[in-house]
Design a protein around this motif. Structure first.
Motif, mmCIF file in Angstrom:
data_model
loop_
_atom_site.group_PDB
_atom_site.id
_atom_site.type_symbol
_atom_site.label_atom_id
_atom_site.label_comp_id
_atom_site.label_asym_id
_atom_site.label_seq_id
_atom_site.Cartn_x
_atom_site.Cartn_y
_atom_site.Cartn_z
ATOM 1 N N TYR A 70 0.804 -1.216 0.000
ATOM 2 C CA TYR A 70 0.000 0.000 0.000
ATOM 3 C C TYR A 70 0.843 1.275 0.000
ATOM 4 O O TYR A 70 0.296 2.375 -0.008
ATOM 5 C CB TYR A 70 -0.929 0.018 1.211
ATOM 6 N N ASN A 71 2.172 1.142 0.059
ATOM 7 C CA ASN A 71 3.086 2.285 0.068
ATOM 8 C C ASN A 71 2.783 3.218 1.241
ATOM 9 O O ASN A 71 2.698 4.437 1.102
ATOM 10 C CB ASN A 71 2.998 3.052 -1.252
ATOM 11 N N ALA A 72 2.641 2.614 2.415
ATOM 12 C CA ALA A 72 2.293 3.361 3.625
ATOM 13 C C ALA A 72 3.414 3.236 4.653
ATOM 14 O O ALA A 72 4.024 2.179 4.778
ATOM 15 C CB ALA A 72 0.991 2.843 4.221
ATOM 16 N N ILE A 142 -14.461 10.188 4.283
ATOM 17 C CA ILE A 142 -14.666 10.147 2.836
ATOM 18 C C ILE A 142 -14.281 8.769 2.317
ATOM 19 O O ILE A 142 -13.210 8.248 2.667
ATOM 20 C CB ILE A 142 -13.804 11.220 2.123
ATOM 21 N N CYS A 143 -15.127 8.159 1.506
ATOM 22 C CA CYS A 143 -14.765 6.940 0.785
ATOM 23 C C CYS A 143 -14.228 7.340 -0.590
ATOM 24 O O CYS A 143 -14.873 8.122 -1.294
ATOM 25 C CB CYS A 143 -15.973 6.020 0.624
ATOM 26 N N ASN A 144 -13.073 6.815 -0.951
ATOM 27 C CA ASN A 144 -12.432 7.194 -2.206
ATOM 28 C C ASN A 144 -11.763 5.982 -2.850
ATOM 29 O O ASN A 144 -10.759 5.495 -2.321
ATOM 30 C CB ASN A 144 -11.400 8.296 -1.949
ATOM 31 N N PRO A 145 -12.283 5.480 -3.975
ATOM 32 C CA PRO A 145 -13.521 5.898 -4.646
ATOM 33 C C PRO A 145 -14.744 5.602 -3.800
ATOM 34 O O PRO A 145 -14.736 4.693 -2.976
ATOM 35 C CB PRO A 145 -13.510 5.091 -5.951
ATOM 36 N N ASN A 146 -15.784 6.379 -4.059
ATOM 37 C CA ASN A 146 -16.959 6.287 -3.207
ATOM 38 C C ASN A 146 -17.789 5.043 -3.517
ATOM 39 O O ASN A 146 -17.864 4.591 -4.646
ATOM 40 C CB ASN A 146 -17.827 7.537 -3.382
ATOM 41 N N ASN A 147 -18.375 4.519 -2.487
ATOM 42 C CA ASN A 147 -19.337 3.430 -2.574
ATOM 43 C C ASN A 147 -20.688 3.980 -2.127
ATOM 44 O O ASN A 147 -20.794 4.438 -0.982
ATOM 45 C CB ASN A 147 -18.886 2.294 -1.641
ATOM 46 N N PRO A 148 -21.700 4.078 -3.001
ATOM 47 C CA PRO A 148 -21.872 3.309 -4.234
ATOM 48 C C PRO A 148 -21.632 4.060 -5.539
ATOM 49 O O PRO A 148 -21.753 3.453 -6.599
ATOM 50 C CB PRO A 148 -23.349 2.929 -4.156
ATOM 51 N N THR A 149 -21.334 5.359 -5.510
ATOM 52 C CA THR A 149 -21.370 6.140 -6.754
ATOM 53 C C THR A 149 -20.096 6.039 -7.584
ATOM 54 O O THR A 149 -20.092 6.402 -8.753
ATOM 55 C CB THR A 149 -21.616 7.622 -6.436
ATOM 56 N N CYS A 179 -9.871 1.014 -3.704
ATOM 57 C CA CYS A 179 -8.791 1.767 -4.338
ATOM 58 C C CYS A 179 -7.719 0.893 -4.981
ATOM 59 O O CYS A 179 -6.893 1.394 -5.746
ATOM 60 C CB CYS A 179 -8.149 2.697 -3.305
ATOM 61 N N ASP A 180 -7.715 -0.402 -4.717
ATOM 62 C CA ASP A 180 -6.602 -1.255 -5.141
ATOM 63 C C ASP A 180 -6.425 -1.334 -6.656
ATOM 64 O O ASP A 180 -5.302 -1.425 -7.148
ATOM 65 C CB ASP A 180 -6.777 -2.679 -4.601
ATOM 66 N N VAL A 181 -7.522 -1.316 -7.401
ATOM 67 C CA VAL A 181 -7.417 -1.482 -8.845
ATOM 68 C C VAL A 181 -6.763 -0.268 -9.489
ATOM 69 O O VAL A 181 -5.947 -0.390 -10.398
ATOM 70 C CB VAL A 181 -8.808 -1.748 -9.466
ATOM 71 N N GLU A 182 -7.116 0.911 -9.015
ATOM 72 C CA GLU A 182 -6.552 2.163 -9.519
ATOM 73 C C GLU A 182 -6.091 3.005 -8.318
ATOM 74 O O GLU A 182 -6.821 3.876 -7.850
ATOM 75 C CB GLU A 182 -7.584 2.914 -10.349
ATOM 76 N N ILE A 197 -5.967 9.222 8.494
ATOM 77 C CA ILE A 197 -6.205 7.796 8.731
ATOM 78 C C ILE A 197 -6.783 7.185 7.464
ATOM 79 O O ILE A 197 -7.770 7.691 6.920
ATOM 80 C CB ILE A 197 -7.186 7.598 9.910
ATOM 81 N N VAL A 198 -6.172 6.118 6.993
ATOM 82 C CA VAL A 198 -6.623 5.446 5.771
ATOM 83 C C VAL A 198 -6.986 4.003 6.099
ATOM 84 O O VAL A 198 -6.236 3.305 6.791
ATOM 85 C CB VAL A 198 -5.542 5.502 4.672
ATOM 86 N N LEU A 199 -8.126 3.569 5.593
ATOM 87 C CA LEU A 199 -8.611 2.199 5.787
ATOM 88 C C LEU A 199 -8.453 1.423 4.486
ATOM 89 O O LEU A 199 -8.833 1.906 3.411
ATOM 90 C CB LEU A 199 -10.077 2.198 6.200
ATOM 91 N N LYS A 200 -7.896 0.211 4.596
ATOM 92 C CA LYS A 200 -7.675 -0.651 3.435
ATOM 93 C C LYS A 200 -8.336 -2.004 3.672
ATOM 94 O O LYS A 200 -8.229 -2.574 4.761
ATOM 95 C CB LYS A 200 -6.174 -0.848 3.200
ATOM 96 N N SER A 201 -8.955 -2.544 2.630
ATOM 97 C CA SER A 201 -9.662 -3.812 2.741
ATOM 98 C C SER A 201 -9.016 -4.876 1.867
ATOM 99 O O SER A 201 -8.720 -4.621 0.703
ATOM 100 C CB SER A 201 -11.126 -3.633 2.321
#
Length: 346
Positions: A70-72, A142-149, A179-182, A197-201
């Motif tokens: 994740y380059n964190a 903020i969700c980035n990219p947003n779910n569901p839009t 965010c993983d794909v792009e 703070i960043v959340l990764k799934s």
């Protein structure tokens, strides 16, 4: 003493058990497109003989591999990002007291639900109003990219908003589950900054939602406190072992990114061919509809054995994930064709 009324539990995709009961169709007869989970999951390797026997001590290699992937600067493994979504409001309350929380909406409902449940003042902030909302908030989510839009926000804009919050000990929480794909707009590389703070799934891109593994990227002090709050053995041994293999497998990741980008374009094109103008990410598409029409579309698809995600609130519309195979693509195309005919004849 009157007890405080419990907040309603948010609805989620993946609730196939509800579909089975409601429509009387057995599990094997459904095409479940109600989530944005990769339908081509990472091939789970064989586990070590003691994976189920030993207490799951945190494996430092897992955090190190996640930091590389994740380059964190720092990362903490958690039992799915939902664990962090539930813990962070409690931690903030204990450390700083009640906060004014702005949640960029429409988005994943658990964020607002958990902060409100913890006693914070929560307001919904439209994406176009975020500049004004940040000026009045202590915490912004903020969700980035947003779910569901599928809406994306440039990393530079996110960092500028974080800087505004940081001067008053505020937090910017960015949920990067999709965010993983792009990953170009990820702000995980900058999480040494206090209050970012960043959340990764691991569940979405790797298709391993049942593993219950995610990561939090943040400054060291916050991660240490969060680790203490979550307690020992919070991530299972099998989850750590499988997750480590997945995030180290660069060959699989590169091939899967290309495949998902191609399939995301295919889904967008298929919907357009049936008169639907959608937006989204590589893993899902979403299109707005009036709440009543959205429910009709959802029911139509369910009667065709296709389970999609219905939204009837401020994001009224339909979200749909990727089919797993050619039979699924054909089945979806048939259901969409019949829906277009039904709309025209209405």
């Amino acid at each position: 003493m009157q007890m405080k009324q419990a907040l309603p539990t948010p609805a989620h995709g993946g609730n196939l058990a509800d579909a089975i009961v409601q429509f009387g169709r057995p599990r094997e007869a459904w095409l479940d497109l109600s989530t944005g989970i990769n339908p081509h999951p990472y091939p789970v390797p064989s586990l070590k003989p003691d994976a189920w026997h030993r207490l799951p001590e945190p494996d430092p290699a897992l955090a190190q591999a996640a930091q590389t992937y994740y380059n964190a600067p720092r990362m903490l493994a958690v039992a799915g990002t939902q664990a962090a979504i539930q813990a962070l409001p409690q931690y903030r309350m204990r450390k700083h007291g009640p906060a004014r929380v702005a949640v960029a909406t429409p988005t994943y409902a658990e964020h607002a639900h958990r902060w409100e449940q913890a006693g914070h003042q929560v307001v919904a902030a439209r994406h176009e109003d975020l500049n004004e909302s940040i000026a009045a908030a202590d915490v912004v989510i903020i969700c980035n990219p947003n779910n569901p839009t599928g809406k994306r926000i440039d990393a530079r804009q996110l960092l500028a908003w974080h800087a505004q919050l940081a001067v008053r000990n505020g937090w910017l929480i960015v949920d990067e589950a999709f965010c993983d794909v792009e990953p170009e707009d990820s702000v995980a590389p900058f999480t040494e900054r206090a209050g970012l703070i960043v959340l990764k799934s691991v569940g979405k891109f790797f298709g391993l939602a049942g593993l219950r593994l995610g990561f939090v990227a943040a400054e060291s002090a916050l991660l240490e406190s969060l680790h203490g709050y979550l307690g020992p053995w919070s991530v299972s041994g099998p989850a750590q072992e499988i997750g480590l293999a997945a995030i180290r497998d660069g060959v699989w990741q590169q091939a899967m990114r290309k495949q998902l980008l191609d399939e995301g374009k295919r889904l967008h094109t298929l919907l357009r061919q049936h008169g639907i103008e959608s937006k989204g990410s590589a893993l899902f598409q979403w299109w707005p509809l009036p709440a009543g029409q959205a429910r009709q579309c959802w029911r139509h698809m369910a009667l065709h054995g296709v389970w999609v995600r219905l939204f009837t609130d401020e994001a009224a519309g339909i979200r749909i994930g990727l089919p797993p195979d050619e039979a699924g693509w054909a089945r979806l195309a048939d259901a969409l064709r019949d829906w277009r005919i039904a709309v025209k004849s209405a």
